[in-house]
Design a protein around this motif. Structure first.
Motif, mmCIF file in Angstrom:
data_model
loop_
_atom_site.group_PDB
_atom_site.id
_atom_site.type_symbol
_atom_site.label_atom_id
_atom_site.label_comp_id
_atom_site.label_asym_id
_atom_site.label_seq_id
_atom_site.Cartn_x
_atom_site.Cartn_y
_atom_site.Cartn_z
ATOM 1 N N ILE A 120 45.709 37.103 50.516
ATOM 2 C CA ILE A 120 44.242 37.160 50.592
ATOM 3 C C ILE A 120 43.648 37.128 49.191
ATOM 4 O O ILE A 120 44.003 37.968 48.344
ATOM 5 C CB ILE A 120 43.776 38.452 51.320
ATOM 6 C CG1 ILE A 120 44.300 38.485 52.750
ATOM 7 C CG2 ILE A 120 42.255 38.564 51.310
ATOM 8 C CD1 ILE A 120 45.534 39.347 52.932
ATOM 9 N N ARG A 121 42.789 36.173 48.928
ATOM 10 C CA ARG A 121 42.008 36.153 47.689
ATOM 11 C C ARG A 121 40.817 37.072 47.888
ATOM 12 O O ARG A 121 40.007 36.873 48.796
ATOM 13 C CB ARG A 121 41.524 34.732 47.383
ATOM 14 C CG ARG A 121 40.788 34.587 46.047
ATOM 15 C CD ARG A 121 40.066 33.267 45.964
ATOM 16 N NE ARG A 121 38.964 33.212 46.926
ATOM 17 C CZ ARG A 121 38.652 32.141 47.646
ATOM 18 N NH1 ARG A 121 39.357 31.033 47.547
ATOM 19 N NH2 ARG A 121 37.629 32.178 48.480
ATOM 20 N N LEU A 122 40.695 38.082 47.060
ATOM 21 C CA LEU A 122 39.619 39.053 47.223
ATOM 22 C C LEU A 122 38.260 38.438 46.895
ATOM 23 O O LEU A 122 38.172 37.386 46.249
ATOM 24 C CB LEU A 122 39.870 40.265 46.332
ATOM 25 C CG LEU A 122 41.171 41.036 46.605
ATOM 26 C CD1 LEU A 122 41.274 42.226 45.659
ATOM 27 C CD2 LEU A 122 41.249 41.485 48.056
ATOM 28 N N ALA A 123 37.212 39.108 47.332
ATOM 29 C CA ALA A 123 35.852 38.639 47.075
ATOM 30 C C ALA A 123 35.609 38.458 45.588
ATOM 31 O O ALA A 123 34.904 37.532 45.163
ATOM 32 C CB ALA A 123 34.847 39.627 47.663
ATOM 33 N N ALA A 124 36.207 39.328 44.778
ATOM 34 C CA ALA A 124 36.104 39.282 43.322
ATOM 35 C C ALA A 124 37.120 40.265 42.766
ATOM 36 O O ALA A 124 37.615 41.128 43.506
ATOM 37 C CB ALA A 124 34.687 39.643 42.860
ATOM 38 N N PRO A 125 37.471 40.167 41.496
ATOM 39 C CA PRO A 125 38.377 41.163 40.920
ATOM 40 C C PRO A 125 37.810 42.569 41.085
ATOM 41 O O PRO A 125 36.614 42.799 40.927
ATOM 42 C CB PRO A 125 38.439 40.763 39.443
ATOM 43 C CG PRO A 125 38.111 39.303 39.432
ATOM 44 C CD PRO A 125 37.110 39.108 40.525
ATOM 45 N N GLY A 126 38.693 43.516 41.441
ATOM 46 C CA GLY A 126 38.212 44.863 41.664
ATOM 47 C C GLY A 126 39.322 45.870 41.761
ATOM 48 O O GLY A 126 40.512 45.548 41.663
ATOM 49 N N LEU B 121 38.568 48.843 50.663
ATOM 50 C CA LEU B 121 37.358 49.385 50.059
ATOM 51 C C LEU B 121 37.616 49.752 48.606
ATOM 52 O O LEU B 121 38.635 50.354 48.268
ATOM 53 C CB LEU B 121 36.885 50.614 50.834
ATOM 54 C CG LEU B 121 36.579 50.383 52.320
ATOM 55 C CD1 LEU B 121 36.090 51.667 52.968
ATOM 56 C CD2 LEU B 121 35.565 49.270 52.492
ATOM 57 N N GLY B 122 36.676 49.385 47.739
ATOM 58 C CA GLY B 122 36.828 49.675 46.326
ATOM 59 C C GLY B 122 35.619 49.248 45.531
ATOM 60 O O GLY B 122 34.516 49.090 46.069
ATOM 61 N N ASP B 123 35.840 49.038 44.241
ATOM 62 C CA ASP B 123 34.750 48.733 43.307
ATOM 63 C C ASP B 123 35.014 47.405 42.621
ATOM 64 O O ASP B 123 36.160 47.087 42.260
ATOM 65 C CB ASP B 123 34.649 49.829 42.234
ATOM 66 C CG ASP B 123 34.599 51.222 42.845
ATOM 67 O OD1 ASP B 123 33.838 51.391 43.812
ATOM 68 O OD2 ASP B 123 35.322 52.106 42.363
ATOM 69 N N LEU B 124 33.954 46.642 42.422
ATOM 70 C CA LEU B 124 34.062 45.414 41.648
ATOM 71 C C LEU B 124 34.302 45.743 40.177
ATOM 72 O O LEU B 124 33.776 46.729 39.648
ATOM 73 C CB LEU B 124 32.780 44.597 41.769
ATOM 74 C CG LEU B 124 32.438 44.033 43.149
ATOM 75 C CD1 LEU B 124 31.063 43.400 43.121
ATOM 76 C CD2 LEU B 124 33.479 43.009 43.586
ATOM 77 N N ALA B 125 35.087 44.889 39.518
ATOM 78 C CA ALA B 125 35.233 45.009 38.076
ATOM 79 C C ALA B 125 33.898 44.654 37.417
ATOM 80 O O ALA B 125 33.145 43.818 37.931
ATOM 81 C CB ALA B 125 36.334 44.071 37.590
ATOM 82 N N PRO B 126 33.579 45.267 36.279
ATOM 83 C CA PRO B 126 32.297 44.962 35.610
ATOM 84 C C PRO B 126 32.100 43.474 35.342
ATOM 85 O O PRO B 126 31.005 42.940 35.550
ATOM 86 C CB PRO B 126 32.392 45.772 34.311
ATOM 87 C CG PRO B 126 33.302 46.909 34.641
ATOM 88 C CD PRO B 126 34.318 46.339 35.590
ATOM 89 N N ASP B 127 33.151 42.794 34.872
ATOM 90 C CA ASP B 127 33.021 41.352 34.625
ATOM 91 C C ASP B 127 32.740 40.598 35.932
ATOM 92 O O ASP B 127 32.000 39.609 35.931
ATOM 93 C CB ASP B 127 34.295 40.801 33.990
ATOM 94 C CG ASP B 127 34.459 41.255 32.545
ATOM 95 O OD1 ASP B 127 33.480 41.807 31.982
ATOM 96 O OD2 ASP B 127 35.561 41.067 32.000
ATOM 97 N N ALA B 128 33.333 41.066 37.033
ATOM 98 C CA ALA B 128 33.122 40.406 38.316
ATOM 99 C C ALA B 128 31.676 40.531 38.765
ATOM 100 O O ALA B 128 31.104 39.585 39.327
ATOM 101 C CB ALA B 128 34.050 40.994 39.368
ATOM 102 N N ASP C 88 29.751 37.996 36.857
ATOM 103 C CA ASP C 88 30.058 36.631 37.290
ATOM 104 C C ASP C 88 29.409 36.315 38.635
ATOM 105 O O ASP C 88 28.899 35.199 38.844
ATOM 106 C CB ASP C 88 31.570 36.429 37.383
ATOM 107 C CG ASP C 88 32.252 36.439 36.017
ATOM 108 O OD1 ASP C 88 31.532 36.316 35.009
ATOM 109 O OD2 ASP C 88 33.491 36.594 35.982
ATOM 110 N N LEU C 89 29.432 37.267 39.574
ATOM 111 C CA LEU C 89 28.814 37.043 40.877
ATOM 112 C C LEU C 89 27.310 36.817 40.735
ATOM 113 O O LEU C 89 26.737 35.944 41.401
ATOM 114 C CB LEU C 89 29.078 38.232 41.794
ATOM 115 C CG LEU C 89 30.481 38.356 42.387
ATOM 116 C CD1 LEU C 89 30.621 39.679 43.134
ATOM 117 C CD2 LEU C 89 30.790 37.196 43.321
ATOM 118 N N THR C 90 26.679 37.599 39.886
ATOM 119 C CA THR C 90 25.235 37.452 39.681
ATOM 120 C C THR C 90 24.909 36.103 39.052
ATOM 121 O O THR C 90 23.973 35.410 39.474
ATOM 122 C CB THR C 90 24.705 38.595 38.807
ATOM 123 O OG1 THR C 90 24.956 39.838 39.470
ATOM 124 C CG2 THR C 90 23.209 38.452 38.553
#
Length: 342
Positions: free
Chosen positions: A231-237, A316-323, A326-328
């Motif tokens: 599974i590729r996650l929604a974003a690094p986290g 469940l978790g937290d997005l990495a700050p860089d992620a 990047d999403l924004t």
């Protein structure tokens, strides 16, 4: 499935899609367009409006014009292609159809969408009866939230499928604990060992699985191996809690599972053991809080031993700050341009 039809259907009802308006639905309801199952037909099932159809069917037009249906996508995204399926409509299908798309913030009404920046993604094209027509989208570089299906002049269409890549709105992700494995947040299953009975992407769908078919289920293994999905996650986290749900899988749940994490930004880094091989129970929602939050990961591998089905996977978790940044930036780039807000 091959090509764009392997991508998620952004419009399907189970992902939150809705037909919010239509010009006419005299013979069969507009909502049928987004049913998740294949179109069905039972001959000689006549009701007050004639033969019953699992699709959208309008009255015969006598005064010119054409019929249309306005669909709110369940998930915003970049549309790769559209399937217009006239299954079982043999003497009452429309000879032509087209599709437009737009982006609109918030929750606009049909009237408010009249002023949207509509883009033609499928030009007026010929249709045949009882046929699934696959049309690549003419515009794939923007995020859309709504589509408008037009048929010329009238008739019946069984299903509309709008396949594409989910692009999540960062407003609902940044600064929050989120499900890094949710399809609606942009996660996808990129590889799996087996999908004989159902797609592994089903594990990432919102809500509870209502039956076995709404999860991922593999064939019975006879070779001594085991099944897995990447599974590729929604974003690094950072993952803090994992949920492995075998609801409805009473006689075909895996005996055990394991969960590993990867950081694809460092291909040489070894996989991380997030949860070692652990026993599973049938028809059970299992929750595991990680002893310590994982390092940042970009993908996970779910191994099931030896085979069977998983209804839902939540991470469940937290997005990495860089992620988050990047999403924004991606959202802003793909949604730039005039659009209404409601």
């Amino acid at each position: 499935m091959t090509g764009f039809t392997a991508l998620p259907d952004l419009a399907v009802r189970t992902l939150g899609g809705s037909v919010i308006a239509a010009s006419d639905e005299s013979f069969a309801a507009k909502e049928n367009l987004l049913n998740p199952w294949a179109p069905a037909f039972r001959p000689e099932t006549f009701g007050p409006k004639g033969q019953e159809y699992d699709g959208w069917e309008t009255a015969r037009r006598r005064g010119g014009g054409h019929d249309w249906a306005l669909i709110r996508l369940g998930l915003p995204g970049r549309i790769a292609g559209v399937v217009i399926d006239t299954a079982w409509f043999k003497g009452n299908f429309p000879p032509h159809a087209s599709v437009e798309a737009c982006f609109a913030d918030g929750h606009p009404s049909p009237a408010e969408l009249l002023d949207a920046d509509w883009v033609e993604i499928v030009p007026r094209s010929p249709l045949e009866g009882d046929t699934a027509h696959a049309f690549p989208a003419a515009e794939t570089g923007r995020v859309f939230t709504h589509v408008r299906l037009a048929m010329f002049p009238d008739g019946g269409i069984a299903r509309l499928r709008v396949h594409g890549d989910v692009v999540p709105n960062p407003e609902f992700l940044t600064g929050l604990t989120v499900d890094l494995a949710a399809l609606e947040n942009g996660a996808r299953v990129v590889e799996c060992s087996d999908m004989f009975y159902s797609s592994p992407d089903n594990m990432l769908h919102p809500g509870k699985a209502r039956n076995q078919a709404e999860g991922w289920e593999t064939a019975r293994r006879r070779d001594g191996g085991h099944d897995w999905a990447l599974i590729r996650l929604a974003a690094p986290g950072v993952i803090r809690l994992a949920e492995i749900d075998t609801t409805n899988l009473k006689f075909n749940a895996p005996a055990e599972f394991a969960l590993s994490g990867f950081d694809d930004r460092s291909p040489s880094a070894p996989p991380l053991t997030l949860i070692p091989r652990t026993r599973l129970q049938p028809d059970t929602r299992h929750r595991f809080r990680l002893a310590s939050p994982s390092p940042e990961v970009t993908s996970v591998r779910l191994d099931i031993h030896p085979d069977g089905g998983i209804a839902r996977l939540r991470l469940l978790g937290d997005l990495a700050p860089d992620a988050e940044r990047d999403l924004t930036a991606r959202w802003d780039a793909l949604t730039s341009g005039p659009r209404p807000r409601a």
